[in-house]
Scaffold this motif. Structure first.
Motif, PDB file in Angstrom:
ATOM      1  N   ARG A 151      30.669 -91.081  -4.368  1.00  0.00           N
ATOM      2  CA  ARG A 151      29.678 -90.168  -3.722  1.00  0.00           C
ATOM      3  C   ARG A 151      28.214 -89.849  -4.044  1.00  0.00           C
ATOM      4  NH1 ARG A 151      32.002 -84.443  -1.404  1.00  0.00           N
ATOM      5  NH2 ARG A 151      30.034 -83.773  -0.555  1.00  0.00           N
ATOM      6  N   ASP A 199      25.928 -92.862  -3.584  1.00  0.00           N
ATOM      7  CA  ASP A 199      25.874 -93.011  -2.316  1.00  0.00           C
ATOM      8  C   ASP A 199      24.702 -91.976  -1.789  1.00  0.00           C
ATOM      9  OD1 ASP A 199      26.765 -94.734   0.107  1.00  0.00           O
ATOM     10  OD2 ASP A 199      26.812 -92.677   0.931  1.00  0.00           O
ATOM     11  N   ARG A 234      25.234 -99.090  -0.101  1.00  0.00           N
ATOM     12  CA  ARG A 234      26.133 -97.810   0.067  1.00  0.00           C
ATOM     13  C   ARG A 234      27.398 -98.179  -0.985  1.00  0.00           C
ATOM     14  NH1 ARG A 234      22.899 -95.716   1.690  1.00  0.00           N
ATOM     15  NH2 ARG A 234      21.983 -95.315   3.667  1.00  0.00           N
ATOM     16  N   ALA A 255      31.314 -96.681  -2.050  1.00  0.00           N
ATOM     17  CA  ALA A 255      32.489 -96.135  -1.248  1.00  0.00           C
ATOM     18  C   ALA A 255      33.570 -96.258  -2.303  1.00  0.00           C
ATOM     19  CB  ALA A 255      33.022 -97.044  -0.305  1.00  0.00           C
ATOM     20  N   ARG A 300      32.766 -93.125   3.035  1.00  0.00           N
ATOM     21  CA  ARG A 300      32.731 -93.180   1.749  1.00  0.00           C
ATOM     22  C   ARG A 300      33.986 -92.957   0.853  1.00  0.00           C
ATOM     23  NH1 ARG A 300      27.625 -89.377   0.226  1.00  0.00           N
ATOM     24  NH2 ARG A 300      28.997 -87.545   1.096  1.00  0.00           N
TER      25      ARG A 300
END
Ligand SMILES: NC(=O)c1ccc[n+]([C@@H]2O[C@H](COP(=O)([O-])OP(=O)(O)OC[C@H]3O[C@@H](n4cnc5c(N)ncnc54)[C@H](OP(=O)(O)O)[C@@H]3O)[C@@H](O)[C@H]2O)c1
Length: 311
Positions: A212, A215, A228, A230, A269
């Motif tokens: 998190r 990201d 990104r 996840a 996410r």
């Protein structure tokens, strides 16, 4: 002024709408949404790096990504076992590149720059941090050595952190031609922190927060990128360490890998790639902490009993 009945009606409608939204999101994610994994096939030949790829879920994800068109960088610790997997994947009809490296993820002091140097010019667009495990034991932490504890933390949390740290600049470069995705294979243990799995659960919870935070790092302030991160909440999956019968709730590693790859790029996410695990996670929330603890403790006790019988 609203009456009590009107307030209750509004609360009821709002929670109904939220549940309906949740149900529709569930149906969309697991049964309707087309796969978007091909978005990560961009730029010069695209590579996917998978850790812990010599067996179980990692091996199956590697094969699935290869079938979807990716070149591969595979990680393992057992040379013969990993080379066998490399041969199996290379032996299939398609002709893409499969590279590999060896490192015991439980070790604390790797020179990550050196280990990953052979791949520094490659266009890595997907990383799946899959390596991880915990001993299944009846011991509490005072029955484990300091080395045992550090091994769990190193292979589940520190190794993925340091690989990401080493490759982040390279991922930023790759993201100039399209999206880049870094996924951490998590565990329901990270949510429930069951008896006898506290350190493993803590390591997975670390990955959840890490995914998190990293990201968010990419999304805010001056340099927004298309890298990104996840965290994938994983329930029971049949694998080399989890030698239990497969079922609807316990997919084989291959079925689970299909689910992981099919959901890549979904934009969430934190999620369960496999639909039955999502239902289980929802039920655990409904149960409340105390009942969930009892349920999880029993599940771990059953797993330990199976493990003891097999070893
Ligand atoms: N299976 C489940 O029910 C389940 C549930 C929740 C989460 N997960 C997570 O899913 C991931 C994969 O689990 P799995 O069940 O597929 O495990 P697995 O069948 O035991 O495979 C683990 C892979 O990681 C490698 N590995 C383990 N320790 C290593 C180390 N110290 N250094 C380098 N490589 C190492 C193994 O190598 P070798 O072949 O040499 O052993 C193997 O390739 C893990 O992160 C696990 O926590 C699994």
């Amino acid at each position: 002024m609203l009456s009590v009945v009107q307030i209750l009606a509004v609360v009821g409608i709002v929670s109904l709408v939220l549940q309906l939204y949740r149900l529709l999101s569930f149906i969309w994610l697991y049964f309707l949404r087309p796969s978007t994994v091909h978005r990560y096939l961009h730029g010069p030949p695209a590579y996917a790096l998978v850790t812990g790829a010599s067996d179980g879920i990692g091996k199956a994800i590697a094969a699935e990504l290869y079938n979807q068109g990716f070149n591969l960088i595979l990680h393992g610790r057992n040379e013969a076992k990993l080379l066998n997997v490399v041969d199996q994947i290379r032996g299939s009809a398609r002709a893409r590149d499969v590279k590999y490296f060896f490192a015991d993820a439980s070790d604390a002091d790797h020179d990550f720059e050196r280990i990953l140097a052979p791949f520094k010019d490659l266009n890595i667009t997907v990383i799946v941090h899959n390596v991880g495990s915990s001993p299944l034991t009846r011991e509490k932490i005072n029955g484990l050595s300091k080395t045992d504890l550090m091994d769990i933390i190193n292979r589940n949390a520190i190794f993925p952190l340091m690989v990401t740290h080493t490759l982040l600049t390279q991922l930023h470069l790759a993201s100039r031609t399209g999206p880049v995705l870094v996924q951490f294979i998590g565990s329901q243990a990270g949510e429930l922190s069951p008896a006898r799995l506290a350190v493993y659960a803590g390591s997975k919870a670390f990955l959840k927060a890490l995914a998190r935070g990293l990201d968010t790092d990419e999304r805010v302030w001056d340099t927004q990128t298309s890298v990104r991160f996840a965290y994938l909440n994983t329930g029971q999956v049949q694998s080399s360490t989890m030698r239990i019968p497969s079922s609807l709730a316990t997919p084989t590693s291959e079925r689970y890998a299909e689910a992981v790859v099919a959901r890549m790029g979904c934009g969430w996410r934190q999620y369960c790639p496999y639909w039955m695990h999502s239902i289980q996670a929802w039920c655990a929330q409904l149960l409340g902490e105390s009942a969930a603890d009892t349920f999880a403790a029993q599940a771990v006790a059953d797993l330990i009993a199976v493990h003891e019988k097999q070893s």
